[in-house]
Design a protein around this motif. Sequence first.
Motif, PDB file in Angstrom:
ATOM      1  N   THR A 334      19.316  49.586  13.348  1.00 23.19           N
ATOM      2  CA  THR A 334      20.632  50.044  14.286  1.00 23.19           C
ATOM      3  C   THR A 334      20.089  50.653  15.069  1.00 23.19           C
ATOM      4  OG1 THR A 334      20.127  52.109  12.317  1.00 23.19           O
ATOM      5  CG2 THR A 334      21.428  50.356  12.014  1.00 23.19           C
ATOM      6  N   SER A 335      19.116  49.831  15.789  1.00 16.74           N
ATOM      7  CA  SER A 335      18.283  50.339  17.102  1.00 16.74           C
ATOM      8  C   SER A 335      19.194  49.735  18.473  1.00 16.74           C
ATOM      9  CB  SER A 335      17.431  49.088  17.273  1.00 16.74           C
ATOM     10  OG  SER A 335      17.286  49.707  18.450  1.00 16.74           O
ATOM     11  N   PRO A 336      19.228  50.946  19.390  1.00 19.20           N
ATOM     12  CA  PRO A 336      20.493  50.861  19.856  1.00 19.20           C
ATOM     13  C   PRO A 336      20.315  49.500  21.036  1.00 19.20           C
ATOM     14  CG  PRO A 336      19.153  52.272  20.758  1.00 19.20           C
ATOM     15  CD  PRO A 336      19.143  52.064  19.079  1.00 19.20           C
ATOM     16  N   HIS A 337      19.435  48.959  21.008  1.00 14.37           N
ATOM     17  CA  HIS A 337      18.956  47.919  21.689  1.00 14.37           C
ATOM     18  C   HIS A 337      18.625  46.637  21.055  1.00 14.37           C
ATOM     19  CE1 HIS A 337      18.214  50.159  25.231  1.00 14.37           C
ATOM     20  NE2 HIS A 337      17.676  50.450  24.255  1.00 14.37           N
ATOM     21  N   LYS A 338      20.437  45.839  20.299  1.00 12.89           N
ATOM     22  CA  LYS A 338      19.443  44.624  19.392  1.00 12.89           C
ATOM     23  C   LYS A 338      20.780  43.798  19.474  1.00 12.89           C
ATOM     24  CE  LYS A 338      21.808  45.076  15.227  1.00 12.89           C
ATOM     25  NZ  LYS A 338      21.711  45.029  13.974  1.00 12.89           N
ATOM     26  N   THR A 339      20.061  42.493  19.079  1.00 12.17           N
ATOM     27  CA  THR A 339      21.444  41.404  19.790  1.00 12.17           C
ATOM     28  C   THR A 339      21.830  40.613  17.993  1.00 12.17           C
ATOM     29  OG1 THR A 339      20.905  39.771  21.028  1.00 12.17           O
ATOM     30  CG2 THR A 339      19.284  40.083  20.603  1.00 12.17           C
ATOM     31  N   ALA A 340      22.884  40.030  17.993  1.00 15.75           N
ATOM     32  CA  ALA A 340      22.290  38.512  17.757  1.00 15.75           C
ATOM     33  C   ALA A 340      22.334  38.838  15.802  1.00 15.75           C
ATOM     34  CB  ALA A 340      21.872  38.101  17.705  1.00 15.75           C
TER      35      ALA A 340
END
Length: 413
Positions: A334-340
């Motif tokens: 659930t990192s604020p910097h995540k993708t896809a």
Amino acid sequence: MKDRPHVAPFDPERLRAEFPALGIEVHGKPLVYLDNAATTQKPRAVLDRIVRYYEQENANVHRGVHALSQIATEAYEGARARIASFLGASGPDEIVFTRGTTESINLVAHGFARSVLGPGDEIVITHLEHHSNIVPWQLAAEATGAVVRVVPIDEDGTVDFDAYLDLLGSRTRIVSVSHVSNSLGTVNPVERFVRAAHEHGIPVLVDGAQAVAHAPVDVRALDVDYYCLSGHKMFGPTGIGALYGKAEALDRLPPWQGGGDMIASVSFAGTTYAAPPLRFEAGTPHIEGAVGLAAAIDFLGAVDRDAAAAHEAELVRYAHERLASIPGIRFIGTSPHKTAVVSFLVGSLHPYDVGTLVDRFGVAVRTGHHCTEPVMARYGIPGTVRASFALYNTKADVDALVEAVDRARRLLS
Ligand code: PLP
């Protein structure tokens, strides 16, 4: 991007229509394909390009004076130039064709084992790496007496940057880190990793397997020493990929497989080797794969990448929001910097059971440890259900996923 064709306004529905496999049915239901982190589907342009290669251009490369061999060589070397420009490399000589990310990392790890690493030297990786960015370094360490040091991750799946800084030292010989985690979706701040390592004179390899299909990558802006990608995860064929290396970073690596094409001259008194990249391409290469990968790059070149990234970010947000309504859902990563990537568990249900039932409803997701067993051990879980998105997915796909997961939950509870 330099040789960029006309970029049409972003429209996932229009893009979908270019992918024949997205129109098929499984178990009598329209396929909802959410396993893009494992491999993406292929657009018609890539399929057609491969057929055209075999119908009109097939010959072996580099060694022929006849016309067809020259056409094949131009197609193959043209593909190398296309990858170089796609990644923002200084030139085609910085691109080595490999079978994919796994082989690219093995090539570098093998080279380091033979020419750089010694007893007590350190290799820094992170806890969220794919096995292909762990095991090659363990093999290199076993062969040389070097040690693999691992940067921990926080509960949300973010790499602990302070711990990373603490691990860099006079014994560190290389940092090898993924750009995007395939099981958590975390996007690592690669520029910061590189800057800190370079302050100590340490080279950095970035595993870009999960990054290149989701956002433009500029290896020179990132200042990475090595960057690895797999064609099949970016709409190209399987069995082809690339290793980018700065000229001096490739120069420092010894050959790793011997055979045709990688030599300068062979005699029984001793053999001399070609300069990179051919030094690392022994034998007949995967020509069809290279031209197919170039076609995939052209396909991406005609897409508004910023709009595609925004679309995928919205799909991830929407998937989290909608899945959150399912009783017992637990998100992993659930990192604020995540993708896809959206990884989750449903109550105490085993991910395999959920994935198998979801498949019966036509929804393709992946279940298990996703070749990141240390990540699963970190969370004390056997695996996750993973939905992973590409630019051709839509909110309707997310709706189908949510409905299928909830039905599976009710059937299994
Ligand atoms: N690295 C990451 C982050 C991946 O997700 C994968 C594949 O899933 C790999 C490396 C290995 O890629 P390949 O199997 O194409 O070599």
